[in-house]
Enzyme design. Structure first.
Site: not given
Ligand SMILES: Nc1ncnc2c1ncn2[C@@H]1O[C@H](COP(=O)(O)OP(=O)(O)O)[C@@H](O)[C@H]1O
Ligand SMILES: Cc1ncc(COP(=O)(O)O)c(N)n1
Length: 267
Positions: A212, A207, A175
């Site tokens: 998840c 965000t 991602k």
């Molecule tokens: N600020 C944002 N604007 C648009 N898409 C986003 C943004 N932040 C995350 N995403 C999208 O949300 C999804 C989750 O990504 P990411 O934030 O990398 O995961 P995680 O929550 O596990 O850190 C991906 O499809 C990513 O491209």
């Molecule tokens: C219980 C639980 N599971 C997962 C996440 C990760 O969150 P994110 O999708 O923002 O990385 C979280 N904050 N809490």
């Protein structure tokens, strides 16, 4: 068509934006019947994780057993697994019940910095869970931990995806939320080719739970029979809408809007 079913094996987020709560909301929005096996209870809000209370491996095992032996499942997602014991229990049960559509979101650290996976559990994730997974969906920091690489470019992302696939998982989706540019580029490696899913980066602090929600949307689409590639497309649209139409809840990093995709006519 009969009702499609998805199970999430993950932690509870009392704030409702991530974890089990995000997964079940996403399954529901995409028309899939959601079930859960809780691995840990977190006391969490938009300001951070204030407490982590893990379940025993036996409790996780039993939750999986009773739902799979009675209701059955079309796809399973894993999220926060917390310990090596829980990972091993979940993997054993998924194997026993011959679950083929397993989507692993290798949750390690919450956005606020709290640890959601004990450090020594990373090995168990690599050795017992990834080999039985259809897809793994790391964010960039998680892909770095899984590979030991530093990921700074699209070429690095590709190299990391190949390295993660060599652990035995069929599809790797890295991602791109932690990318720096104006676009978010999610990269899928299916064992032979690369596919990218690109969105416009939204300038927002809300965000919490994006990872998840994205993985849960992929799980729901796979439960409905979509290919991994089509499921990634659906998930990208789902998360883009959920971030764009943010709810602005809480004083910290707010959740995304799980209604947005359906309200825009998706589903
Ligand atoms: N600020 C944002 N604007 C648009 N898409 C986003 C943004 N932040 C995350 N995403 C999208 O949300 C999804 C989750 O990504 P990411 O934030 O990398 O995961 P995680 O929550 O596990 O850190 C991906 O499809 C990513 O491209
Ligand atoms: C219980 C639980 N599971 C997962 C996440 C990760 O969150 P994110 O999708 O923002 O990385 C979280 N904050 N809490």
């Amino acid at each position: 068509m009969s009702v499609r079913r998805a199970l999430t094996i993950a932690g509870s987020d009392s704030g409702g934006g991530a974890g089990i709560q995000a997964d079940l909301k996403t399954f529901q929005e995409l028309g899939v019947f959601g079930m859960s096996a809780v691995t840990a209870v977190t006391a969490q809000n938009t300001l951070g994780v204030h407490g982590v209370y893990p379940m025993t491996a036996k409790a996780v095992e039993q939750q999986i057993d009773v739902v799979l032996s009675d209701i059955g499942v079309d796809a399973v997602k894993t999220g926060m697994l917390f310990s090596a014991d829980i990972i091993e229990a979940a993997a054993r049960k998924l194997k026993e019940h011959q679950c083929e559509n397993v989507i692993v979101d290798p949750v390690m650290i919450a956005k606020g910095g709290a640890s959601l996976l004990q450090e020594e559990a990373t090995e168990a994730l690599k050795q017992v869970l990834l080999p039985i997974a259809l897809v793994v969906t790391p964010n960039i920091p998680e892909a770095e931990v899984l590979t030991g690489m530093s990921i700074q470019s699209e070429a690095d992302k590709k190299e990391a995806a190949i390295a993660i696939a060599s652990l035995g998982v069929k599809n790797v989706l890295i991602k791109g939320g932690h990318d720096k540019g104006a676009k978010t580029v999610d990269l899928l490696y299916d064992g032979s080719a690369f596919h990218t899913f690109t969105g416009t980066r939204i300038d927002t602090k809300d965000t919490h739970g994006t990872g998840c929600t994205f993985s849960a949307a992929m799980t729901a689409a796979i439960a409905k029979g979509a290919s991994v590639r089509t499921a990634a497309e659906t998930a990208k649209q789902f998360i883009q809408a959920a971030i764009e139409d943010g709810l602005h809840i809480g004083q910290g990093h707010g959740p995304t809007n799980h209604w947005a995709y359906r309200q825009r006519g998706g589903c």
